[in-house]
Design a protein around this motif. Structure first.
Motif, PDB file in Angstrom:
ATOM      1  N   SER A   1      28.772   8.650  95.714  1.00 55.07           N
ATOM      2  CA  SER A   1      28.108   8.822  94.414  1.00 55.07           C
ATOM      3  C   SER A   1      28.942   9.685  93.477  1.00 55.07           C
ATOM      4  N   LEU A   2      30.220   9.358  93.386  1.00 58.14           N
ATOM      5  CA  LEU A   2      31.135  10.183  92.609  1.00 58.14           C
ATOM      6  C   LEU A   2      30.792  10.151  91.134  1.00 58.14           C
ATOM      7  N   GLU A   3      30.999  11.288  90.494  1.00 56.11           N
ATOM      8  CA  GLU A   3      30.740  11.472  89.065  1.00 56.11           C
ATOM      9  C   GLU A   3      32.046  11.863  88.384  1.00 56.11           C
ATOM     10  N   THR A   4      32.095  11.658  87.082  1.00 54.21           N
ATOM     11  CA  THR A   4      33.324  12.018  86.357  1.00 54.21           C
ATOM     12  C   THR A   4      33.662  13.493  86.540  1.00 54.21           C
ATOM     13  N   GLU A   5      32.627  14.314  86.725  1.00 54.71           N
ATOM     14  CA  GLU A   5      32.851  15.753  86.913  1.00 54.71           C
ATOM     15  C   GLU A   5      33.502  16.083  88.257  1.00 54.71           C
ATOM     16  N   ASP A   6      33.572  15.113  89.136  1.00 54.55           N
ATOM     17  CA  ASP A   6      34.226  15.325  90.434  1.00 54.55           C
ATOM     18  C   ASP A   6      35.744  15.131  90.354  1.00 54.55           C
ATOM     19  N   THR A   7      36.245  14.733  89.204  1.00 54.24           N
ATOM     20  CA  THR A   7      37.694  14.577  89.034  1.00 54.24           C
ATOM     21  C   THR A   7      38.386  15.910  89.261  1.00 54.24           C
ATOM     22  N   ALA A   8      39.320  15.937  90.215  1.00 60.32           N
ATOM     23  CA  ALA A   8      39.981  17.188  90.585  1.00 60.32           C
ATOM     24  C   ALA A   8      41.050  16.905  91.625  1.00 60.32           C
ATOM     25  N   MET A   9      41.862  17.907  91.869  1.00 60.02           N
ATOM     26  CA  MET A   9      42.742  17.906  93.041  1.00 60.02           C
ATOM     27  C   MET A   9      41.936  18.510  94.179  1.00 60.02           C
ATOM     28  N   TYR A  10      41.899  17.825  95.307  1.00 61.26           N
ATOM     29  CA  TYR A  10      41.129  18.277  96.462  1.00 61.26           C
ATOM     30  C   TYR A  10      42.076  18.824  97.526  1.00 61.26           C
TER      31      TYR A  10
END
Length: 124
Positions: free
Chosen positions: A85-94
């Motif tokens: 359920s990914l959201e645009t706010e999850d955009t990141a380096m993990y």
């Protein structure tokens, strides 16, 4: 030498899923709590989740609870993070991380050793 190598990131549309992996070496993986953190563009490092050495106990940041699942394979020295359920706010380096000590509390990620990260981009 402690090494952590993340993979599995990529580009996904909102609502999509990804599974991140972190292959480790150079230490006794089965003895250490492990964690995931992320860094969005222009922001600081944010803790995502931690897992106990045995894998029996997991904890999550509130915004990830119910969407992300941390797990580990002690036989293969590998840590995972399932992202749903990914959201645009999850955009990141993990980044995966090894806690600084086998005795560290799960939410105490201070001093964690981290890999180079894997990028996740969520966009339509």
């Amino acid at each position: 030498e402690v090494q952590l190598v993340e993979s599995g990131g990529g580009f996904v549309q909102p609502g999509g899923s990804l599974r991140l992996s972190c292959v480790t070496s150079g230490f006794l993986f089965r003895l250490y709590p492990m964690n995931w953190a992320r860094q969005a563009p222009g922001k600081g490092l944010e803790w995502v989740s931690s897992i106990s050495a045995s894998g029996a106990t997991t904890v999550y940041a509130d915004s990830m609870k119910g969407r992300f699942t941390i797990s580990r394979d002690n036989a293969n020295n590998t840590l995972y993070l399932q992202l749903n359920s990914l959201e645009t706010e999850d955009t990141a380096m993990y980044y995966c991380g090894r806690h600084s000590s086998p005795l560290s509390a799960l939410k105490d990620t201070t001093g964690s050793t981290r890999g180079q990260g894997t990028p996740v981009t969520v966009s339509s």
